[in-house]
Each structure stands twice: as structure tokens, then as C-alpha cells.
Design a protein around this motif. Sequence first.
Motif, PDB file in Angstrom:
ATOM      1  N   PHE A 187     104.580 -16.933 -30.965  1.00 20.97           N
ATOM      2  CA  PHE A 187     105.184 -18.182 -30.492  1.00 20.97           C
ATOM      3  C   PHE A 187     105.537 -19.210 -31.566  1.00 20.97           C
ATOM      4  CE2 PHE A 187     102.233 -16.832 -27.007  1.00 20.97           C
ATOM      5  CZ  PHE A 187     103.213 -16.409 -26.122  1.00 20.97           C
ATOM      6  N   GLU A 188     104.651 -19.412 -32.511  1.00 18.83           N
ATOM      7  CA  GLU A 188     104.733 -20.653 -33.289  1.00 18.83           C
ATOM      8  C   GLU A 188     105.485 -20.502 -34.601  1.00 18.83           C
ATOM      9  OE1 GLU A 188     100.876 -22.451 -33.693  1.00 18.83           O
ATOM     10  OE2 GLU A 188     100.375 -22.087 -31.602  1.00 18.83           O
ATOM     11  N   GLU A 189     106.258 -21.508 -34.934  1.00 19.69           N
ATOM     12  CA  GLU A 189     106.896 -21.583 -36.245  1.00 19.69           C
ATOM     13  C   GLU A 189     107.417 -22.995 -36.471  1.00 19.69           C
ATOM     14  OE1 GLU A 189     110.245 -18.951 -36.956  1.00 19.69           O
ATOM     15  OE2 GLU A 189     110.019 -19.235 -39.130  1.00 19.69           O
ATOM     16  N   ALA A 190     107.111 -23.517 -37.650  1.00 18.42           N
ATOM     17  CA  ALA A 190     107.722 -24.779 -38.062  1.00 18.42           C
ATOM     18  C   ALA A 190     109.083 -24.428 -38.646  1.00 18.42           C
ATOM     19  CB  ALA A 190     106.853 -25.472 -39.102  1.00 18.42           C
ATOM     20  N   VAL A 191     110.133 -24.755 -37.907  1.00 18.76           N
ATOM     21  CA  VAL A 191     111.491 -24.367 -38.291  1.00 18.76           C
ATOM     22  C   VAL A 191     112.189 -25.553 -38.954  1.00 18.76           C
ATOM     23  CG1 VAL A 191     113.711 -23.513 -37.460  1.00 18.76           C
ATOM     24  CG2 VAL A 191     111.602 -22.784 -36.336  1.00 18.76           C
ATOM     25  N   TYR A 192     112.777 -25.303 -40.117  1.00 14.31           N
ATOM     26  CA  TYR A 192     113.547 -26.337 -40.814  1.00 14.31           C
ATOM     27  C   TYR A 192     115.021 -25.963 -40.831  1.00 14.31           C
ATOM     28  CZ  TYR A 192     109.355 -28.630 -42.575  1.00 14.31           C
ATOM     29  OH  TYR A 192     108.178 -29.320 -42.675  1.00 14.31           O
ATOM     30  N   ASP A 193     115.882 -26.963 -40.778  1.00 15.78           N
ATOM     31  CA  ASP A 193     117.306 -26.664 -40.920  1.00 15.78           C
ATOM     32  C   ASP A 193     117.692 -26.715 -42.395  1.00 15.78           C
ATOM     33  OD1 ASP A 193     117.669 -29.305 -41.679  1.00 15.78           O
ATOM     34  OD2 ASP A 193     118.575 -29.931 -39.777  1.00 15.78           O
ATOM     35  N   ALA A 194     118.964 -26.496 -42.661  1.00 15.91           N
ATOM     36  CA  ALA A 194     119.420 -26.367 -44.047  1.00 15.91           C
ATOM     37  C   ALA A 194     119.285 -27.673 -44.831  1.00 15.91           C
ATOM     38  CB  ALA A 194     120.871 -25.903 -44.065  1.00 15.91           C
ATOM     39  N   GLU A 195     119.182 -28.783 -44.122  1.00  9.94           N
ATOM     40  CA  GLU A 195     119.001 -30.067 -44.813  1.00  9.94           C
ATOM     41  C   GLU A 195     117.533 -30.399 -45.023  1.00  9.94           C
ATOM     42  OE1 GLU A 195     121.580 -30.072 -42.196  1.00  9.94           O
ATOM     43  OE2 GLU A 195     122.721 -29.543 -43.990  1.00  9.94           O
ATOM     44  N   GLY A 196     116.653 -29.572 -44.474  1.00  7.64           N
ATOM     45  CA  GLY A 196     115.225 -29.841 -44.638  1.00  7.64           C
ATOM     46  C   GLY A 196     114.631 -30.682 -43.530  1.00  7.64           C
ATOM     47  N   ASN A 197     115.338 -30.804 -42.416  1.00  5.94           N
ATOM     48  CA  ASN A 197     114.761 -31.492 -41.249  1.00  5.94           C
ATOM     49  C   ASN A 197     113.904 -30.513 -40.458  1.00  5.94           C
ATOM     50  OD1 ASN A 197     116.396 -33.951 -41.575  1.00  5.94           O
ATOM     51  ND2 ASN A 197     118.085 -32.564 -41.070  1.00  5.94           N
ATOM     52  N   LEU A 198     112.800 -31.015 -39.954  1.00  8.83           N
ATOM     53  CA  LEU A 198     111.943 -30.184 -39.108  1.00  8.83           C
ATOM     54  C   LEU A 198     112.582 -30.101 -37.723  1.00  8.83           C
ATOM     55  CD1 LEU A 198     109.263 -28.629 -38.763  1.00  8.83           C
ATOM     56  CD2 LEU A 198     108.254 -30.791 -38.015  1.00  8.83           C
ATOM     57  N   VAL A 199     113.063 -28.922 -37.378  1.00  9.06           N
ATOM     58  CA  VAL A 199     113.746 -28.751 -36.093  1.00  9.06           C
ATOM     59  C   VAL A 199     112.721 -28.662 -34.952  1.00  9.06           C
ATOM     60  CG1 VAL A 199     115.279 -27.259 -34.776  1.00  9.06           C
ATOM     61  CG2 VAL A 199     115.681 -27.612 -37.216  1.00  9.06           C
ATOM     62  N   SER A 200     111.633 -27.974 -35.215  1.00 11.67           N
ATOM     63  CA  SER A 200     110.582 -27.865 -34.189  1.00 11.67           C
ATOM     64  C   SER A 200     109.679 -29.091 -34.310  1.00 11.67           C
ATOM     65  CB  SER A 200     109.786 -26.581 -34.382  1.00 11.67           C
ATOM     66  OG  SER A 200     109.381 -26.466 -35.735  1.00 11.67           O
ATOM     67  N   GLY A 201     110.257 -30.242 -34.035  1.00 18.05           N
ATOM     68  CA  GLY A 201     109.610 -31.500 -34.381  1.00 18.05           C
ATOM     69  C   GLY A 201     108.788 -32.149 -33.295  1.00 18.05           C
ATOM     70  N   THR A 202     108.756 -31.564 -32.108  1.00 14.44           N
ATOM     71  CA  THR A 202     107.895 -32.100 -31.058  1.00 14.44           C
ATOM     72  C   THR A 202     107.181 -30.934 -30.378  1.00 14.44           C
ATOM     73  OG1 THR A 202     109.350 -31.892 -29.132  1.00 14.44           O
ATOM     74  CG2 THR A 202     109.683 -33.828 -30.532  1.00 14.44           C
ATOM     75  N   MET A 203     106.227 -31.269 -29.539  1.00 13.00           N
ATOM     76  CA  MET A 203     105.497 -30.230 -28.827  1.00 13.00           C
ATOM     77  C   MET A 203     106.374 -29.524 -27.790  1.00 13.00           C
ATOM     78  SD  MET A 203     101.606 -30.809 -27.637  1.00 13.00           S
ATOM     79  CE  MET A 203     100.322 -30.243 -28.753  1.00 13.00           C
ATOM     80  N   ALA A 204     107.541 -30.092 -27.520  1.00 12.77           N
ATOM     81  CA  ALA A 204     108.462 -29.401 -26.623  1.00 12.77           C
ATOM     82  C   ALA A 204     109.196 -28.280 -27.360  1.00 12.77           C
ATOM     83  CB  ALA A 204     109.468 -30.387 -26.038  1.00 12.77           C
ATOM     84  N   ASP A 205     109.244 -28.375 -28.694  1.00  9.01           N
ATOM     85  CA  ASP A 205     109.989 -27.393 -29.490  1.00  9.01           C
ATOM     86  C   ASP A 205     109.079 -26.426 -30.232  1.00  9.01           C
ATOM     87  OD1 ASP A 205     112.537 -28.893 -29.071  1.00  9.01           O
ATOM     88  OD2 ASP A 205     111.438 -30.402 -30.202  1.00  9.01           O
ATOM     89  N   TYR A 206     107.910 -26.906 -30.592  1.00  3.85           N
ATOM     90  CA  TYR A 206     106.938 -26.055 -31.276  1.00  3.85           C
ATOM     91  C   TYR A 206     106.025 -25.510 -30.183  1.00  3.85           C
ATOM     92  CZ  TYR A 206     103.479 -24.477 -34.677  1.00  3.85           C
ATOM     93  OH  TYR A 206     102.630 -23.701 -35.430  1.00  3.85           O
ATOM     94  N   LEU A 207     106.028 -24.193 -30.007  1.00  5.68           N
ATOM     95  CA  LEU A 207     105.466 -23.640 -28.778  1.00  5.68           C
ATOM     96  C   LEU A 207     103.997 -23.262 -28.914  1.00  5.68           C
ATOM     97  CD1 LEU A 207     108.475 -21.399 -27.727  1.00  5.68           C
ATOM     98  CD2 LEU A 207     108.027 -23.793 -27.174  1.00  5.68           C
ATOM     99  N   VAL A 208     103.148 -24.197 -28.533  1.00  4.45           N
ATOM    100  CA  VAL A 208     101.716 -23.911 -28.442  1.00  4.45           C
ATOM    101  C   VAL A 208     101.487 -23.235 -27.087  1.00  4.45           C
ATOM    102  CG1 VAL A 208      99.414 -24.929 -28.308  1.00  4.45           C
ATOM    103  CG2 VAL A 208     101.116 -25.899 -29.869  1.00  4.45           C
ATOM    104  N   PRO A 209     100.935 -22.035 -27.075  1.00  2.00           N
ATOM    105  CA  PRO A 209     100.798 -21.339 -25.796  1.00  2.00           C
ATOM    106  C   PRO A 209      99.770 -21.985 -24.863  1.00  2.00           C
ATOM    107  CG  PRO A 209      99.756 -20.079 -27.551  1.00  2.00           C
ATOM    108  CD  PRO A 209     100.466 -21.228 -28.211  1.00  2.00           C
ATOM    109  N   SER A 210     100.028 -21.877 -23.578  1.00  2.00           N
ATOM    110  CA  SER A 210      99.101 -22.364 -22.561  1.00  2.00           C
ATOM    111  C   SER A 210      98.347 -21.176 -21.964  1.00  2.00           C
ATOM    112  CB  SER A 210      99.871 -23.087 -21.444  1.00  2.00           C
ATOM    113  OG  SER A 210     100.509 -22.121 -20.621  1.00  2.00           O
ATOM    114  N   ALA A 211      97.494 -21.482 -21.009  1.00  2.00           N
ATOM    115  CA  ALA A 211      96.739 -20.417 -20.328  1.00  2.00           C
ATOM    116  C   ALA A 211      97.681 -19.387 -19.705  1.00  2.00           C
ATOM    117  CB  ALA A 211      95.846 -21.026 -19.248  1.00  2.00           C
ATOM    118  N   ALA A 212      98.855 -19.853 -19.276  1.00  2.00           N
ATOM    119  CA  ALA A 212      99.794 -18.953 -18.607  1.00  2.00           C
ATOM    120  C   ALA A 212     100.469 -17.987 -19.581  1.00  2.00           C
ATOM    121  CB  ALA A 212     100.856 -19.781 -17.876  1.00  2.00           C
TER     122      ALA A 212
END
Lengths: 181, 284, 803
Positions: free
Chosen positions: C698-723
Motif C-alpha cells: 500500500f504505502e509509498e511517499a510519492v514525489y513529482d518531478a519538481e520534488g513535491n510530495l504527492v502523497s501529502g495527506t492521509m487520503a493519498d498515503y494509504l495506511v491500511p485499515s482493518a478491512a
Amino acid sequence: MTHISVTVDGTVYEDEVEPRLLLVHYLRDRLGLTGTPVGCDTSNCGACTVELDGMSVKSCTVLAVQADGGEVTTVQGLARDGAWTPLQRAFHERHALQCGYCTPGMIMAARDLLRENPHPTSGEVRQALEGNLCRCTGYQNIVRAVLAAAEETTGETAGQDSAAGDGASGRRTASGQEVTA
Amino acid sequence: MIPPAFDYVRPDTLEEAVRVLAEAGEEAKVLAGGQSLLPLLRLRLAFPELVVDVGRIPGLRGVREDGDTLVIGALTTHHDVVHDPLVRRYAGLLAQATETVADPAVRHRGTLGGSLAHADPAGDLPAVALALDAELVAVGPGGRRSVPAGEFFADYLQTALAPDELLVEVRVPEREGWGFRYEKFHRVSQSWAMVGVAALVRRADGRIAEARIGLTNMGPTPLRATAAEQALAGAADPGAVARAAGSAAEGTRPSRDASASPEYRAHLARVLTERAVLAAAGTG
Amino acid sequence: MTDQAVHAAEEAGGEVGRARLRKEDARLITGQTNWTDNISVTGLLHLAFLRSPMAHARIERVDVSPALERPGVVAAFTGRDLADALGPLPCAWPVTEDMVLPDHPPLAVDEVRHAGDPVAVVVARDRYAAADALEAIEVDYEPLPPVLDLEAALAEDAPLVHADKGTNRAYDWPLKAGEDFAAVRERADVVLERRYVQQRLIPNAMEPRAVVVTPLAASGEYTVYSATQIPHILRIMLSVVCGVPEQKLRVVAPDVGGGFGSKLQVYGEEAVALAVARRLGRPVKWTESRSEGYLATHHGRGMIQDVRIAATREGRLLGLKVDLLADMGAYLMLVTPGIPILGAFMYPAIYKMDSYEFACTGVFTTRTPTDAYRGAGRPEATFAIERIMDELAAELGLDPVEVRRRNWIRHEEFPYTSIAGLTYDSGNYEAATDKALALFGYDALRAEQRERNERGDAVRLGIGVSTYTEMCGLAPSRVLRDLRYSAGGWEAASIRMLPTGKVEVVTGTSPHGQGHVTCWSQIAADVLGVPFEDVEVVHGDTLVAPQGMDTYGSRSLVVGGAAVHRAAEKVVDRARKVAAHLLEASEDDLEFKGGVFSVKGSPEARRTIQEVAFETFTSHDVPDGMEPTLNAGHVLDPENFSYPHGTHLCAVEVDTETGQTRIRSYVCVDDVGRVINPMIVEGQVHGGLAQGIAQALFEEAVYDAEGNLVSGTMADYLVPSAADLPEFTTDRTETPATSNPLGAKGVGEAGTIASTPAVVNAIVDALRPFGVTDVRMPCTPERVWEAVRAAGSGRPAQKEAAQ
């Protein structure tokens, strides 16, 4: 500033608040009810889950003004005279917490599930907790705890966990009926 | 994070709400359940001067029948939609899709009207509204008007609603005897749909007589898979369904983001359409 | 203690090994917590940081004066404003003599080097006012090129993260053992070469960071409350960074909501909070928001691994060669450069071989610094070796378990010195593996896999194996010296026998979810023979637990818990002297059991340890010359690392049409030596598995070509739930450690270290019939689908030619 009147864990509070004040900050910073923590800013983690008018909500994604006239139950309002609810007991007995930061939200979300579905399967428990993140437990013992609490509240005591913190007031069930705890 | 400051009104009536919106123009944001707006405010991606809380306007919540049309108040929460017996009976697709929205706590606050008016292409319900052929009823200074779902979603996060119009109800033609399936593809349970397919299927004489397919996140707006719908008419076996589903991505403009490429989304649309239609054909 | 109570305690077989429910829980399940953000004091001011929106830029101008006009704002500072009050943030691990150590101001002064680098701080009367005022600060940035690609960053003409250093190369760190790899390669039948990528991860402790500083300005004393794993280290480092004498600083770690390494750090915000509280003479608080933390709290992993193995056609390993590029991020933080080095010794894992060569290059990039994240170097090492062992099995047509069996250290060979020079004290890989295979139903799953493959099922089944060991329990101080780490690896404990017979254990560990209070109580209760309930454990405050090295690296039990054990033994030794004196017997004639001293042969002559404690308190009748106290402390420097091991098996169903994966079953058998509390051990394993699986899927800190963190919130960085996670089947074998008095091995990181390769091996195993030999992590549905597509769906696998 907007005037609000909110009942929290059985106590009525009257306050003037900025409209933008989040319910969770109202609970924590104004009322000093710090049992409900904040874990994210996108309503993903569920650490701040409380009950508003009988339903679980993420208190970081509700304005305090939206709770005006409402009744809020937090994790701090569950135990009665020091007696824990079946869910609290089960979380302890099944080692369903480690750091404990997600625990208030987990308990409130699980409580919501058991009110609607007193006998969930483990799959249903997992699905019902999809909006509550834990980084310590891998969830397994949380699922076990919720199932154990469900087991404990079978038959005539069904819903005891929900009832325990609701005070004397009525609460709304899923079907919208008023019941008295 | 902390929302920026805004003024707040909580009108008691629809008329008052419309008047306030008309006065405020573009600077106002409507607050229903708040489950889309509040995260935007907290991340400071929106800076409204005025937030108009319509959450307590009477008469906008609940489900009723009007002839052979289901009328769902815009303020009906996702939770209530999922559990409503009329919705489950006549618009099972909506109940099924709504159950996949976010998580239980969000579904307690979030509303059907709010989801449709927010018009996020990754949101599940706009595509369902398309498939169901819903009519969206708005009230503005000029009175009521009804917009077909097919004309409601204008562009990314844009709808046919004017700034001074409020979505008040969603009218769904009752469908009995139609099979349905919402196939949502996402990486974790609470995340947005990477692609979603909402399928409605009517069978007759052992064949698919008619299919209606809405696509989630296959472009800046929800879309109908028109080519696939046409190809599905008359399909009698899984092979025919698979062939028809092959055209599910025709005319779509899926985006590229961190979770998927356009090519992959198009592929998913085809696979999920096949699966949704087969499942729907089995539930009819 | 009554006879009955003694009898009961004896019957129970002691505290150690019991699944004691946790003492920590009562407050946590009722909301009576003390998270740092809960702390409120009169006159408290709130801090908010303005952060760079760019990956790399020169700061041309910062003007905070407009922020001062905003309501509720008390002060605002730029990096330059506080430059006199703040030294650079520390790096405690200069891994080589010539390591490049750039300046790291807590607030950027001239340049920002990653998105989120802080440039100014606002001080306001509440958190809302502070957040608002940030928008008024004016900053002019002159953009500089981002540095994102690890290989390109090392090129001659690459843009530089730190221009003054003339290079993006932080260090080169080599290790070579046994024969030359080139030599074993000559005689090898098979040589495999693979590149694996360890994506960047964001640790995501559920409690965001927070710090509160309360000053006593007149006397220059400060109390720092911080959501930290390391109150003791933080005290030393803040003293250095801020120039506050160490004896004037008190650091408290209140309730801390998880860390996983992310709170093993000395953060700029902590230093700035102290500097601002000092300058204003007012208490201040800062609490991180989640998305802010994604930029500002250190990340983990971030490595490119080039791995080669040489083996015989029978599958015997001859040699291993690893070349690492490790993403340091923009600065070297507390132990940033050392993380890959912690892995360096673990690539040979449980296997015997003749040659091992390792080289790591640390590379600066314009991203958030990396540092410790659960496992810290060892998950990366374990992943690489366990992945390539599966490749070797596939290459030779052997079962992956069999290939491991042919190479692993047999149980009768312990203690065994690995080719990397570590002496594994104990272990039994055969036992753990046999148990895991049986629990998993390995043969039946293999049969189902074959059946699905033959049928051409769209949903394939894959089975992943991971047989790991790891080095933890940081660490013998002399080894740390040899690794150029700037501190020791000891841990301190002291025990106070109170006059009423109750016990206080003071520990230098700093728990944040691990259950130390419960486990240390069990250890002390057993040694002292007192009831579990009578023991209290205090920690996490440099005033009440002044000596400690804190909690990380699965060290707390095997170092800190062992120190508790030793301290308790010292208490008993002292009590024995007093008891012998009171009983008019020789110490040699005393037995001590269940908290009771009795004279051998005359059991009626007895004193309980509680009675002895009271007698010592009054000191009316203690032995001549004896210091009148039973209290004792112990500082334990471990003699060796701790080497837990185990076998993890994962079955994954892969939908080849969509690329969706589903873990069907997960079985692990871990050997963590002697277990203090099996319930807590199981919980640690569960949590570790979840994080390791999350890296795989699931998880990865993704950066774009300019060096911005694309997975910058918990909605984008996927921490798994019980489901999103399966039910785990966990079990244990128990091979006691010989290197500590408890026989215990570390458990905090084991699940994370072992599970990632088990999952990826399973996915690759499912897709091998299509010719797939790797899927990059996280194994997203799209990557899985792409792998199937690229390999040429349906065609038989092409064996990769040996190089």
C-alpha cells in the motif's frame, strides 16, 4: 461568534464560538475534554470519533456550530461510576490497544457497529472499522475485542454498551425510532 | 489543520437559504453534512466568505414515493439511504453504491445531495445517478427546476447549479425487476474509487434487454458507457457480455494520478463493466 | 505475605511468561490520557511554522512583520532572527571519518532544501490565530533545481543539495568479508543480479508530534514536554543545540502515541519551541497536523539495492554482493546515515557463504530527511536476501523452502559467527520452519496453486516464504564505538523498595505503546517475590528517571528489561544481608523463594522481603557497616545484539485481470527467545506484520518531478485499515538467548522485517508462470497488472540467463 448549546457526556454547555471551530477543538480546547484526540486533517484516521445524537461522527469533520442543540458522547462519558462498558473491558482483556491513541475512536466506532449489528462477523467488524486507523495492533486484537464485547452483550443485555453512556436521554436507532436507555 | 475564518448562517427555511445565497453570490459555500467541504477547509483549499448551513432546513431529508418515482431529500444522509426500505426496493444500486462511500462515520453525516453537488468524479454517487436516470431538483430565486443527471455534471467539481441554487431533492424512477451492481475498485477500503462501474440490467427471454452503465472516475465528470450499453442489448451469454464490455472505455477521458494511469483505468473500466453486468444479470 | 499467598504465587509459576493484562490500559480506554497536546498551562502560546512550498530554493527575503499585525499574534521569527539562539540540529552517527555533514539550521536561513523545510515561526494566543497569521508572512524564493534521482545526483554535473559541500555524496561505507566476490563468481554455476527498490515510507505514528515548553525564566530552567521516544537523548541534544545547560533542562515524554522510529529524533520544532519560550519567557506549544507531518517528520527506507548472488547448481550460496544507494534526504538527522549500516550486517541473514561484499553510498536529495523507521536497515536487508533466495529457487527449479534449508545455519552450529562478523547466540531455523509449514498447510496450498495454474485460472495463487533473522537490542557500546556511533548502548534501571513493601521500578526506557510498565512489573515481581500489583514503573521524565538511553531498535526488553532484572537481583542481595542478620543466620544458609527468606532446614525462621524492607527503612537493626537501603540500580551494557528469527509464509491470490491482490493466509512462527508476556509479544508481532505488509502492498511517499510530495495527506498515503488486512496465524518456538539474563530476544521490529518479502515473494510466485520475476513495491494493482502484461500474458516463463 455564534452561540451554541451542546450536551457533552451528560453536561450542558453554553458557549460563544467562532463558526469555523471544529467540534474536536471545542471538546479539547474549550471544554478540556482531551480524551478525544486528533490524528489527521482529512477525516481518514477516525481517532477523533465521538457520538453525536446517537451516531458516530468524526469530530474533526464537524463544526461545533453543527452540534448546536445536540448531544455528544465521548470516550470519557462511557464508564459509569468507574464501571467500564463491555467494549472497554474487551479492549483491555483482548489487548486491543498498544499506544492507545486510536482507542477512543475505535471504541466509539465499534459501539456504533454493535448498536446496528449486535452480532457481527469478523468480516463485518473489519468493514465497520474501515474509517479508523491503528498503527500498533495490526487490528487483529481489536476485531477480537469487538467480537468478544458482542458476545457479552447478547440476549437481553444487547445494546448495553451503547446504553451505558447515553445518559437518561433517548437515542435514535438506525430506523429512526426513539428509544429510552 | 485549521479552517480559515468565515461567516456563518443557518437559515431555517429554503426561501431564506436561497435569498442568502443570492446575496452572497460566488463567495458562499453551502454546508450540508460537511464531509466534503470540511476537509477542503481544513487543508485551506477553499476560502469561502460565507458558509450557509442548510443542514436543518425542514423537509429536505427522507425518502418518499411520488407515483412511480422515488423522491430522496437532498439532506438524506448516506446512512439513511443505505437503510431506507424504499431505496433498497426500488433503487438497490444506490443503496449498494452508497454503502461503499468512505466509512460509517462519514456516512452518518454526508448527504446524497452534498455528494452530487460536490460532483467529484471519483465520488461514487454521480455515476449511479446517471445510471439510474435520476432527476435533480434545484430551487433558486426563480423557483424550482429539474435537471436530468445527464445534464447536471458539467465539469470537474462543476454542476449545472447556479451559485444561488440549492439542490433539494433527487428523483429516481422506480425500477423493479432490474438487476444491479456497483463494482468499486480501490486500493484500500476507505479510499476513493480508482474506477467504479454502476450497472443496471433488465433481462427478458434469457437475454439482456437493456443495460444502463455509469462510470466513476473515467473523466472529469461521471459518464455513461453508451457504446457498451448498446452492445449489451441482446447479449445472451457471458461471452457476449465480455465482448460488449470491451467498449466500456470508449469516449472516456480518464486522468493520470498517483494511483493509476489512463490506460489502466480504461482497462479496469472494461473488466469491471463485464463483472458488474454479469453480477447484475444474476441479481435481476 | 501469607503462606497462602506464597503458595498461590508458586503455583502460578511466576509472573514471567504469563499473559498479564496491561496496567497501561485503564487510562487509555477511558480517555484519561496525557498526550503532549493535552497539556495546557496558564498563558500558553501556540506556534505555527511556515514551510517551504518548494523542494529547493534560495530564500531571498522573509518578512514576518505583516503577521505581527494579525489578531492574537504575539511574535514571529525568521531563521535569521533565531540564528543566535539555535545551533545546527545534530547527527550522532558520522559513519565514516570523511562523511559530509551539512549545516542543518532548525529554521532555514539562506536556503530551503525540501518541501516542508520551515522558514518562519509565528507565536500566537491560540492555534487558530497562529495558523491564520502564517498566510501573512511574505517570502521570496529563488528556485533552485530539485535533486531527486539517486543515480543522477552522483553525476559530475548534477545540481547540488548543499552547494558548499561540492557533492551530493554523503559517504561511502564498505564492508568485505571472506573471499572476493569475483573469485566465488568464477566457480559459481549460477549468478543472479537483481535491483530492488525500497520505496520511501512515512512512519505514521497515530499521535502527531507535539511539544510544550514551560520556562522558569528567572532561574533559566525549562521543562520540555515532547511526543518523543528519546527524552534522555533529547535533553542532551537540546542542551547542545540551544545552549541551555543540561542541568537546567527537564525533558518529559508524557503519553506518547506510537513512534516506530519517527520520534527517535531531535527535531527543529523542539529546538525552536525551546528557543522561543526562552526568548519570550512564556510557555509555548506546537502540535503538528498530519499533512504537515508528512513533510516535516522524517521518512523511512528510500534505497536502491543492487544485489548479486553466486551459487552452485545444487543451490548452495557461494557469495553475496550488495551495492546500495541510500536516500538521505536533505540533511543528516540524528541517525540518518547509520540506518543502511544497521542493515549492512544483515544481508547474509541466516545463510552460510564464502564471500560477502557490501557498499553503501549515502546520497543527498531535496526531500524530507530519512531516518529510523521500524526495522531501520534490517527490513531492507531482509527483503533483498529473501527476494533473491526465491529467485535462486526459481532459477534452479527448487522449492524456495528447500533452497533456504540447504544454506541456513543448523541449530547445532550455534553460536555461529556469520560472514558479516556477528555472533548469533542461538536459534533453531529448522524448528520454526517446520512448525510454520505445518500450520500453513504448505503442501495443500502448493497443490491448489498447481491446479489453478493448470486450469489457467484468472485468479492465481502465490506462496511467499521469508526466513529471517535480525540484529536488535541496540547495542553493545564497544560495537557502537567501532561503528562510530556517538553514544553507548547501555540501559539503566533502579529499584526502590518502599517502607510499606511496595516497589518502584525506575527505567531508562521510554515506552510509547510497548507495555513496559506491565512487563517490567512482571520481571521485578518475579525476582523480588512481590505481587505484580505491588510494582509501579516510572519512566519518561528526566527528573524522575534521570538515566536512560530510551526506546528504539527493539532494545527495551533485552537491555532495559534485563537491567531491571539485574537491579532486582541486587535488591535481593541486599535484603539477604539484612534478613541473615535478623535471622541470625549466615547468608549461605538462607533460601529465597516467593519473596520469603528462610533458613535452610528450619522453615519457621523466615522474613518476607517486605518485612526486610521495613526493617531496613527503620534501620534500627541492620548489619554493621551496611548502607541502610535495599534500593539498587543497574546499568547494563549488553554483551551482544539480540537475534530473533522466524519463518513467515504468505499465500496471496492475484487477480490477473485487474492486478488486485488479496492475502489469503498469513502464518508466522517467530522465535523471540524466552517470553515475558505472550499476549504483548503477539500484539507486537501483529502490528509489525501490518506495517511490513503495508510496505509490500500500500504505502509509498510519492514525489513529482519538481520534488513535491504527492502523497501529502492521509487520503493519498494509504495506511491500511482493518478491512484491508488479513487475520494472522502466529505461533512461536522458544530458543532462549544466551546473551542476557532473561533469555529474551527483541520482538518490536521482527514482524515488519519478515513480512514484506513474504508478501512480495507470494505475488511474484503467483505470476511466475507468466514470466514475471519482480514487482516493484508497493505492489499496486496497476504494477501487478503491468507486470503480467509486460511479461506477455499466457506465455510460458522465459528463464533469465545467468550472468
